[in-house]
Motif scaffolding. Structure first.
Motif, PDB file in Angstrom:
ATOM      1  N   TYR A  83      37.315  68.862  72.647  1.00 40.85           N
ATOM      2  CA  TYR A  83      36.565  68.846  73.902  1.00 40.85           C
ATOM      3  C   TYR A  83      35.564  69.991  74.003  1.00 40.85           C
ATOM      4  O   TYR A  83      35.705  71.023  73.361  1.00 40.85           O
ATOM      5  CB  TYR A  83      37.535  68.905  75.094  1.00 40.85           C
ATOM      6  N   ASP A  84      34.583  69.777  74.846  1.00 42.29           N
ATOM      7  CA  ASP A  84      33.544  70.757  75.152  1.00 42.29           C
ATOM      8  C   ASP A  84      33.683  71.089  76.637  1.00 42.29           C
ATOM      9  O   ASP A  84      33.578  70.204  77.487  1.00 42.29           O
ATOM     10  CB  ASP A  84      32.182  70.128  74.832  1.00 42.29           C
ATOM     11  N   PHE A  85      33.948  72.341  76.957  1.00 42.13           N
ATOM     12  CA  PHE A  85      34.216  72.753  78.342  1.00 42.13           C
ATOM     13  C   PHE A  85      33.031  73.496  78.964  1.00 42.13           C
ATOM     14  O   PHE A  85      33.186  74.147  79.998  1.00 42.13           O
ATOM     15  CB  PHE A  85      35.465  73.650  78.387  1.00 42.13           C
ATOM     16  N   SER A  86      31.848  73.403  78.352  1.00 49.34           N
ATOM     17  CA  SER A  86      30.739  74.257  78.794  1.00 49.34           C
ATOM     18  C   SER A  86      30.215  73.890  80.185  1.00 49.34           C
ATOM     19  O   SER A  86      29.688  74.740  80.886  1.00 49.34           O
ATOM     20  CB  SER A  86      29.611  74.223  77.762  1.00 49.34           C
ATOM     21  N   ASP A  87      30.335  72.634  80.594  1.00 55.77           N
ATOM     22  CA  ASP A  87      29.940  72.242  81.958  1.00 55.77           C
ATOM     23  C   ASP A  87      31.182  72.311  82.845  1.00 55.77           C
ATOM     24  O   ASP A  87      32.158  71.605  82.597  1.00 55.77           O
ATOM     25  CB  ASP A  87      29.362  70.818  81.920  1.00 55.77           C
TER      26      ASP A  87
END
Lengths: 358, 358
Positions: A83-87
């Protein structure tokens, strides 16, 4: 454009709302549908709540389970490579522009006011997710009153996509769920307040994948439940404030000049403003005129700063004579209101060449 | 699964079709809608034509102009940095997964046969793009006969997106255009051949952008023009042949066991097979059973090789007793037909646990 922002702004903030779920915090009370009922202004708030987290290594996602009728909380390690949690709003699939989960769940809650400035918030939600198409929440309601019935419609979010669901109420205590009226991906539906030449009309905003952009379409119906004859209405404009995405805002206002739709437009940098488009009274699929510049743009502190700043986003207005009371979400956080002149909005529109030459 | 492929396969190829436009070549005659009319089998072919090009440095795109009612040809240099030409079917925006143009334009043309094996192709198109939502072509028709009316519906492609358009005919000479019935992004619509408990039903296949996958949904209607109550029906299956995208294929077949839908499923590697799903006779939003393995997969030379190989894609079948005559597009190039046993398909389905326990 003369804009009078209420001194009381923001009118409702997350801090003024008690969380519905224990162990949760309210992070947004915004993008409310607006109407009047029993002499009061009704603000149908989108309330976003998230599980309180003291652990900075995990991200939580609340998911409604329609089989148990309960909220479940998923936990993700910030180190999870999937997963990408940047937003902060979403948990994205790594290397994809699709989200897998949301970090908060939204539902709809009523705020009431006698003067349109000071609001009291209901203790409980009015509409909470209830189906397998609403497991990630329900968002951004609009309200169209037809006869004695208030039609409320909103984005329903689930792993299956984002579509638009319709419910109806006559008392703002109980409601009837009428199913998904626009299939994914679609949001920002605006149902016109009366039949036009025997048909109901609605604006809607598909988000196509293979080709095309998030733009405004129009559809027709004979019963509000089933929709067809979809036509493209207005698009993005390169090098303008609405070159990123557009969608309907308030329920269309009937004027002598035509149906006035106050819509939102975002730039490619996701700065959200409000603009206007004028549609033919007898055939709302015909565009007559459109705002060149925004009629409202994020300038006040509470519009510029917040959970997702630089956003003004109206889901409903009240019109009293020449006064347009535009209620609008600010920075995906709170609610505000500003008054504009209907005539000034109409006078500011730039007419299509084909209309001028008629 | 026993599959009897016709000895005459492929039944129709691009070479057997005279281009409609001078200076064009036919590159595909495939994904045909199927019905019978006046004692003949009607194959409503998707015919894809492209401008003949001797210049290997340019790529051409035919675009229908609804204002002039003419086809225009755009030319792109292979060196143009704005575009990605690696997929021969489309001209993509560089660095995007969206296409800007197509390299061919599809329209619908009738092939007729007395024996279902040997077809004669009409001289002219039957349905050609005619609106601003069809400027890039019309594709993959299906035909549902209700009473004396043949409803034909197909994907309409334009820069505004891909949606589904409905027309009706009673004579296969003239038709009435009934507008776009499913807004972008949507294709693979299948209208059931009769009302079920007072409602029309259709399968459809949205392609959502923000979240969700290309999967099969069901909607209902009371007049075939306006659709609602959208519900998610079946999804992709990880580690199976249909883990990439799925969509309806043939018009649902009424059997004693339920409505049998023969659908297409593609793997993540874009190998397209046909499978089956069984829906409740009285409530087709209830899934009873589904194919574990494909009922037809690309094996013959003409299925494996072609413009876009490893594709079998049926848009229609004829059922005679136990015999399912499945007409299907092969390799996005030609048409073929195979016969399967209806009973064998039904026997092969794996029932849902909740159905077994009833």
């Amino acid at each position: 454009m003369n804009v009078y922002r209420y001194e009381e702004n923001p009118l409702v903030t997350p801090a003024s709302i008690k969380p519905h779920k224990e162990g949760f915090e309210v992070i947004g009370a915004f993008n409310a549908g607006i109407t009047t009922f029993n002499g009061e202004v009704i603000m149908l708030l989108r309330v976003a709540e998230r599980p309180v987290s003291e652990d900075h290594h995990t991200v939580k996602s609340p998911v409604f389970n329609p089989e148990t009728n309960k909220l479940e909380i998923l936990s993700f390690s910030l180190n999870d490579p999937r997963y990408d949690f940047s937003d902060p709003r979403v948990i994205n699939q790594q290397g994809s522009d699709q989200f897998s989960y949301l970090t908060s769940l939204s539902y709809l809650r009523i705020a009431r006011s006698r003067d349109g400035r000071n609001f009291t918030i209901d203790e409980d939600p009015f509409i909470y997710p209830s189906t397998n198409l609403e497991t990630f929440g329900i968002e951004d309601p609009r309200i169209t009153k037809i006869g004695a019935v208030y039609y409320i419609y909103f984005s329903a979010i689930s792993k299956n996509g984002v579509g638009e669901v319709l419910v109806s109420t006559e008392d703002f205590k109980t409601y009837e769920h009428l199913g998904m009226i626009f299939a994914p991906e679609n949001k920002d539906v605006l149902i016109f307040p009366e039949k036009i030449n025997g048909k109901y009309y609605a604006l809607h905003r598909p988000v196509p994948k293979s080709t095309g952009a998030p733009e405004i379409w129009i559809a027709e119906s004979d019963n509000l439940l089933y929709w067809g004859n979809h036509r493209h209405l207005i698009g993005l404009r390169e090098n303008k404030w609405d070159n990123g995405r557009i969608g309907g805002g308030a329920v269309p206002i009937k004027t002598e000049k035509g149906w006035l739709e106050l819509y939102h437009g975002a730039s490619k940098e996701s700065r959200y403003c409000m603009g206007a488009v004028l549609l033919d009274l007898e055939d709302p699929s015909k565009v007559l005129a459109r705002s060149d510049a925004p009629i409202l743009e994020p300038e006040a502190d509470y519009e510029v700063q917040g959970f997702f700043g630089n956003v003004v986003f109206s889901c409903g207005v009240l019109v009293e004579g020449d006064v347009v009371k535009m209620y609008y979400g600010v920075a995906d956080t709170s609610m505000a209101c500003a008054e504009l002149s209907l005539q000034e909005i109409l006078d500011s529109l730039v007419y299509e060449k084909s209309v001028i030459s008629r």
